[in-house]
Design a protein around this motif. Structure first.
Motif, mmCIF file in Angstrom:
data_model
loop_
_atom_site.group_PDB
_atom_site.id
_atom_site.type_symbol
_atom_site.label_atom_id
_atom_site.label_comp_id
_atom_site.label_asym_id
_atom_site.label_seq_id
_atom_site.Cartn_x
_atom_site.Cartn_y
_atom_site.Cartn_z
ATOM 1 N N MET B 1 0.715 -1.328 -0.338
ATOM 2 C CA MET B 1 -0.080 -0.548 0.196
ATOM 3 C C MET B 1 0.871 0.984 0.069
ATOM 4 O O MET B 1 0.901 1.298 1.432
ATOM 5 N N LEU B 34 8.517 -0.687 17.697
ATOM 6 C CA LEU B 34 6.896 -0.654 17.606
ATOM 7 C C LEU B 34 6.552 0.105 16.131
ATOM 8 O O LEU B 34 5.679 -0.188 15.512
ATOM 9 N N ILE B 37 7.235 -2.319 13.666
ATOM 10 C CA ILE B 37 6.487 -3.039 13.060
ATOM 11 C C ILE B 37 4.975 -2.814 12.997
ATOM 12 O O ILE B 37 3.984 -3.143 12.552
ATOM 13 N N ARG B 38 4.374 -1.438 13.637
ATOM 14 C CA ARG B 38 3.067 -1.072 13.238
ATOM 15 C C ARG B 38 2.506 -0.534 11.705
ATOM 16 O O ARG B 38 1.842 -1.271 11.506
ATOM 17 N N THR B 41 2.009 -3.694 9.555
ATOM 18 C CA THR B 41 1.133 -4.501 9.721
ATOM 19 C C THR B 41 0.133 -3.535 8.759
ATOM 20 O O THR B 41 -0.319 -4.618 8.077
ATOM 21 N N MET B 62 12.754 -8.821 26.875
ATOM 22 C CA MET B 62 12.152 -9.676 26.047
ATOM 23 C C MET B 62 11.085 -9.482 24.946
ATOM 24 O O MET B 62 10.439 -9.676 23.838
ATOM 25 N N VAL B 63 10.871 -8.182 25.627
ATOM 26 C CA VAL B 63 9.149 -7.679 25.059
ATOM 27 C C VAL B 63 9.609 -7.430 23.260
ATOM 28 O O VAL B 63 9.571 -7.441 22.143
ATOM 29 N N LYS B 66 11.129 -10.038 20.654
ATOM 30 C CA LYS B 66 9.842 -10.799 20.133
ATOM 31 C C LYS B 66 9.112 -9.713 19.001
ATOM 32 O O LYS B 66 8.734 -11.097 18.070
ATOM 33 N N LEU B 67 8.951 -8.661 18.986
ATOM 34 C CA LEU B 67 8.965 -7.612 18.151
ATOM 35 C C LEU B 67 9.357 -8.106 16.471
ATOM 36 O O LEU B 67 9.465 -8.274 15.908
ATOM 37 N N LEU B 70 9.073 -11.335 15.217
ATOM 38 C CA LEU B 70 7.815 -11.081 14.326
ATOM 39 C C LEU B 70 8.706 -10.498 12.710
ATOM 40 O O LEU B 70 8.125 -10.972 11.603
#
Lengths: 446, 725
Positions: B1, B34, B37-38, B41, B62-63, B66-67, B70
């Motif tokens: 997009m 973040l 990743i946003r 998405t 850790m957070v 994980k991101l 992904l």
């Protein structure tokens, strides 16, 4: 097995997208949105197929939660999984809405990663998941117990003096912020959905209550909770207990964690609630309501001179005075086919705070009633100008469909006698019991 | 997009990710990640940041880890060379002391879908299978399946398979279920995981330890198991009994499916299971989730074909409510029609009558059609309602009522008088073409009983120029000619005008040809045309149709608790054929269901067509999959008739010997469930003139399909020999 999971807003924005098996590209998200928005109203949207890929979705909170798969799997598993996913989002993020999902997308990704591996469901239990989830929820508005602006206050039987606002239970279960105020709370809700059809002659044609007892637990650890129901509760048609007015339900089923050893004799449910929301018991009652349906309608439809239709509605609330105050009360009078683009409406309502308007898109007259106390009687006279009115059109008026919520009231009469936590919680803990009857469909034929 | 200024955003993020002061601040660093990743998405391609993101994955947060995993799993196929940089970090994490870190790293390492990754993940996966933490074992077991999937042509490692079978005895129930799932995928070519007696009993005994998802998966795997004898069968059914009424819909339906499968030879047990599973199904029909409600209704709708009486007492649960969406209400109306009996017919009809004035025209029409279907059994009550609906004078209602009338008159000739009376007093005009067709048909077929018939038809003939639908025109032609036969004097003139218009001015060839046909027929004489148009009519002495016969449970049991039941009949194959084996993109409608005993799930197809040359090439290349006699008499008919008959069941005869020669041979082919089946039928005089030998070759091999093919061929030959003898 699930190939992809994604969440879309009602406008088609991608909020969450996770691919588990690499079987399909990410552009299927747009394909799905195209298909679901183009679908005619009478086509089922639950399962749609595009080039061998099946889309199964649930619609909740204005969001599309979609799972895709290439295999011919069990639809119940996928739908129940998606429902569980939305429940978990509600638990962890406080509420399910576009805003909360946007703000907590990292948390939801983390959750999905633990729930599914290679498209196979691993676990969906809150107790297990909370060990793995480390992102903190961002809740959309700070919670305050004293925020009483929201209407619809629920009574609390165990805490006579205090009242919990309806929004109290919509906050994330895990929060490290030190708002001690609402930390150790437990909510037990008895929610009943009422389906009633009353025929044009005033006879009750169908009555059906689907009820459930939900527990929403914020206690970090709770070993055992005992929920005491009415002792005279009887289940099934034959069995009767006690002497007074019996409380009866037809069938019930329980959460698998509920221990029922004291249920037969004392009607006590024992459960160790895990954090978050769970439905402890579901029950239903068909046909045989213990009391009269809460609202009665006395309609008169006649044809005035020429093209004018006179509809006189008299409505009575048969609830005990003062104890129950319905909220969000709306009455929809369906006019179906007689409605023409040029139809006009004038009305006389029994009090000035009510309002009524014609909604051409859904072909109804919507009559909103902000206050409708028990025992009261309201009336409205609608004059509808319909060009080309025929005698047959009178047959097409109706039905009247009401939607409302009755806080502090259950139609079956099911009550919670007590709520005990054992061992007693260290520090202050608050227990709330709330009752709510919700009109799933309350239809009166004319 | 494409997003406005996406390049700027990427540059800015790149700067931020490599800014040492941000890297030092854990929260700020995480916020930048973040944002990436946003954007990912939302559909923006953020793969140019891969280098920076790999560096960020070395964090202890850790957070953030994980991101980043992904992110890497999403873009690894695009940047395989850069992704290799992350492998070291991942492998280090796989040896971490914290099982959560180990599991996470292993899971994501297996999720990197890129070529050449297997050599890096093989060792950690194998080590993971023996890890002492169950969390890591769960991940490792599925990791084996992922590894196999990454290199499908590689040979399956027997040691791994054995180890996975061994892990079925793992104390952790999720590891056990994951083993089943992994083995099923790895051994797909050999027919999936083997469920023998010890494994089946082991699974059954551990069913209680599993959560509802594991239970429903395991129950599905057990469908494959064939108990040795009756005693074992009933032991198994006893064990499963409690699950029939599970509060989880998925478990209850999976159990019911297994019951139906295992007790296929015991109809009484099947019926008992169906009645005991009624509770959960009915509860789901009233579930708060409308999607679940719909799925349950679709299943009940199919169940009713066999066990309608069980649900008849619960008919009120299928009354529609105001708040339900249209598709659920349509489903409920279907069910209500099936549930009607002498006791509840009055209430059901009253309820359906109320839906006829629904705001949505589709629903109103569906309700009228439902009344019409009930009318095939209770015609008088229904006719009263239908006639009163005409009084509403709503176009869509009148149209639907007329269509119902047409069907009723055909199926229940005793209604004819009442219908004709209602049609005669009809005043409004109809706009939609289905309604017009129905009305015109009624006027043509029963014009002798409707006095105004010629005048109504004349109106239609006069406004023919404005008519758009050629179907209406065709109907009008037939009706006018029919009416001419019963009332010649009144009709002759307008029939002449109609034929003239259709032959001289009509643009649609079908209409024109039909008009020419009638014209020529009329030239032949009235008696001939009466014989042709009159045709067979329904016998007026026929009684009321006393409900339809019950379908056997086995006709739907194999599809129970699958997606197939959620679609209308026939849609499933159409939906699948777009994807499946030959993804040529053409939409094949020529899929014929062969509903024949246990092979009803098989659908054969002629498309794509096979040329004789390619048939020969395949025939020479392939090995024989099956040789055997066909135990059915030889149909003594011409080969052309055989060819036509087999085409009806979607088997193409490509070549055959001359009729009287012996030995006689025919070559056939068909496509079934993504496989190509070639067959030779040999009729040899040496073994008796009626002996047929069948040689089949199939690619790819699928025994089940082959058996289905034989069954279809056999039933077609049997039907043919019945007809010719």
């Amino acid at each position: 097995m699930i190939s992809q999971v994604f969440i879309l807003s009602s406008k088609g924005d991608h909020l969450i997208y996770k691919d588990f098996r690499g079987e399909a590209k990410s552009d299927v998200v747009n394909v799905f949105y195209q298909m679901v928005t183009d679908l005619p109203a009478d086509q089922p949207p639950v399962l749609m197929t595009h080039e061998g890929l099946h889309f199964i979705h649930v619609r909740q909170g204005g969001l599309y939660c979609v799972a895709t798969t290439t295999a011919n799997v069990s639809p119940f598993t996928i739908i129940e999984f998606l429902n569980r996913l939305t429940a978990l989002i509600k638990d962890y993020c406080g509420s399910l809405s576009e805003k909360s999902v946007r703000m907590n997308f990292a948390l939801i990704y983390e959750m999905l990663d633990e729930m599914l591996d290679y498209g196979y469901i691993q676990t969906t239990s809150t107790d297990i998941l909370k060990n793995f989830i480390q992102t903190e929820a961002v809740s959309s508005k700070p919670f305050s117990l004293f925020d009483l602006r929201s209407v619809g206050l629920f009574g609390a039987e165990t805490q006579q003096s205090k009242v919990a606002p309806s929004a109290a239970a919509s906050r994330p279960i895990m929060s490290s912020r030190g708002d001690q105020e609402g930390k150790n709370e437990i909510f037990v809700d008895v929610v009943e959905c009422l389906t009633v059809v009353i025929g044009s002659n005033g006879v009750l044609m169908k009555a059906d209550i689907q009820g459930e007892i939900r527990v929403k637990c914020y206690l970090p650890s709770c070993s055992e909770m005992r929920i005491g129901l009415n002792e005279e509760l009887s289940i099934g048609k034959s069995q009767l207990r006690g002497y007074g007015a019996a409380v009866r339900i037809d069938e019930c089923s329980f959460h698998q964690a509920v221990r029922l050893d004291e249920f037969e004799s004392y009607r006590i449910l024992k459960i160790c609630p895990s954090q978050g929301e769970q439905t402890v018991m579901q029950y239903q009652l068909c046909d045989d309501l213990p009391s009269a349906p809460p609202f009665r309608l006395f309609p008169t439809v006649e044809r005035d001179s020429g093209d004018r239709l006179l509809i006189y509605l008299k409505m009575r609330c048969d609830l005990p005075p003062k104890s129950v105050v319905p909220s969000d009360f709306t009455t929809n009078l369906v006019l179906a086919c007689i409605l023409k683009p040029t139809t006009s409406l004038s009305q006389e309502l029994s009090s000035p705070d009510q309002s009524a308007e014609l909604q051409p898109s859904c072909k109804v007259i919507q009559w909103e009633i902000p206050r409708f106390p028990g025992g009261a009687q309201l009336s409205a006279l609608f004059k509808v100008e319909v060009p080309g009115l025929s005698a047959a059109s009178l047959l097409e008026v109706g039905p009247v469909c009401m939607s409302f919520e009755l806080p502090k009231h259950t139609c079956t009469g099911l009550q919670i006698r007590f709520l005990r936590l054992s061992p007693a919680q260290p520090g202050p803990s608050q227990r709330w019991v709330r009752y709510l009857t919700h009109s799933d469909s309350y239809t009166i034929r004319i | 997009m494409p997003y406005l200024g996406s390049e700027e955003t990427l540059k800015e993020l790149k700067r931020a990710l490599s800014n040492p002061s941000i890297q030092a601040d854990r929260l700020r660093y995480r916020n930048v990640v973040l944002r990436v990743i946003r954007l990912m998405t939302q559909g923006l391609d953020v793969s140019p940041l891969f280098m920076e993101m790999v560096k960020a994955s070395a964090s202890v947060d850790m957070v953030q880890k994980k991101l980043l995993y992904l992110y890497m799993c999403t873009y690894a196929p695009l940047k395989p060379d850069l992704a290799l940089l992350a492998i070291n970090t991942l492998r280090k994490d796989c040896a971490d002391s914290n099982p959560m870190v180990r599991g996470l790293a292993l899971r994501n390492m297996c999720n990197l879908r890129m070529p050449g990754i297997t050599e890096y993940i093989q060792q950690p996966v194998l080590a993971g299978l023996r890890d002492k933490a169950s969390y890591v074992r769960r991940v490792a077991v599925l990791g084996c399946a992922k590894m196999q999937n990454l290199q499908p042509e590689a040979e399956i490692d027997g040691a791994v398979v054995n180890e996975l079978y061994g892990l079925l005895r793992d104390p952790d129930p999720v590891v056990m279920v994951n083993c089943l799932r992994a083995l099923e995928e790895m051994l797909k070519a050999e027919g999936g995981v083997v469920i023998n007696k010890p494994i089946a009993h082991h699974l059954l005994n551990r069913l209680k330890e599993l959560d509802s998802w594991g239970q429903s998966d395991t129950l599905t795997f057990l469908l494959r198991y064939e108990p040795r004898d009756e005693a074992e069968l009933f032991d198994i059914l006893n064990l499963l009994d409690g699950h029939l009424q599970s509060s989880h819909g998925a478990v209850a339906t999976a159990t019911l499916r297994l019951f139906l499968r295992l007790a296929a030879a015991h109809p009484a047990v099947q019926a008992d299971a169906l009645s005991r599973a009624q509770g959960p199904l009915l509860a789901m029909c009233a579930s708060a989730s409308r999607e679940l409600r719909f799925a349950a209704l679709c299943h009940v709708r199919r169940l009713l074909r066999s066990v309608a009486t069980q649900y008849a007492a619960h008919y009120k649960r299928f009354f529609c409510s105001y708040s339900e969406p249209g598709y659920i209400r349509l489903c409920k109306m279907d069910i209500l029609v099936e549930l009607v009996n002498d006791e509840n017919v009055a209430l059901v009809l009253e309820e359906l009558r109320a839906y006829c004035t629904d705001v949505l025209p589709e629903l109103a029409q569906a309700a009228i059609f439902a009344i019409g279907r009930i009318g095939q059994m209770y015609s008088e009550r229904c006719l009263g309602i239908l006639v009163s609906l005409l009084g509403l004078r709503q176009e869509h209602i009148t149209s639907a009522v007329l269509q119902t009338f047409r069907d009723l008159v055909w199926l229940c000739p005793q209604c004819t008088t009442a219908v004709c009376r209602a049609v005669a007093s009809l005043e409004d005009s109809i706009q939609d073409s289905e309604g017009k067709q129905a009305l015109i048909w009624l006027l043509g077929a029963h014009g002798d009983k409707i006095s105004s018939a010629p005048y109504v038809l004349e109106d239609y003939i006069d406004s023919l120029k404005a008519e758009l639908s050629s179907l209406v025109k065709l109907e009008l032609l037939t009706a006018t000619v029919r009416l001419f036969l019963s009332r010649p004097a009144e009709t002759q003139d307008m029939m002449g005008r109609l034929l003239h218009y259709c032959i001289e001015e009509e643009g649609d060839m079908c209409v024109r040809d039909r008009a020419l046909l009638y014209y020529s027929l009329l030239l032949c004489g009235v008696e001939d045309i009466r014989r042709i148009l009159g045709g067979p009519t329904t016998d007026a002495s026929l009684g009321v149709i006393a409900g339809h016969s019950e379908e056997p449970v086995d006709s739907w049991a194999p599809h129970f608790n699958t997606l197939e039941l959620l679609l209308a009949r026939g849609c499933w194959n159409a939906a699948l054929s777009k994807g499946g084996f030959h993804s040529t993109g053409d939409f094949r409608l020529s899929v014929v269901h062969v509903r024949d005993g246990p092979h009803s799930s098989l659908s054969l197809s002629l498309e794509p067509a096979l040329s004789p040359e390619s048939f020969e090439r395949h025939w020479l290349e392939l090995d024989v999959s099956h040789v055997g006699p066909v135990t059915c008499p030889w149909p003594h008919c011409l080969p052309e008739a055989l060819q036509a008959a087999l085409q009806l069941v979607q088997i193409q005869v490509l070549a055959f010997s001359r009729p009287q020669s012996l030995p006689w041979k025919a070559y056939l082919y068909s496509h079934g469930d993504g496989t190509l089946i070639l067959a030779e039928v040999l009729r040899d005089s040496t073994q008796g003139a009626d002996h047929l030998q069948l040689t089949m070759k199939q690619v790819p091999r699928d025994k089940h399909v082959l058996q289905g093919f034989v069954a279809v061929l056999k039933s077609a030959l049997q039907a043919l020999s019945r007809d010719t003898s």
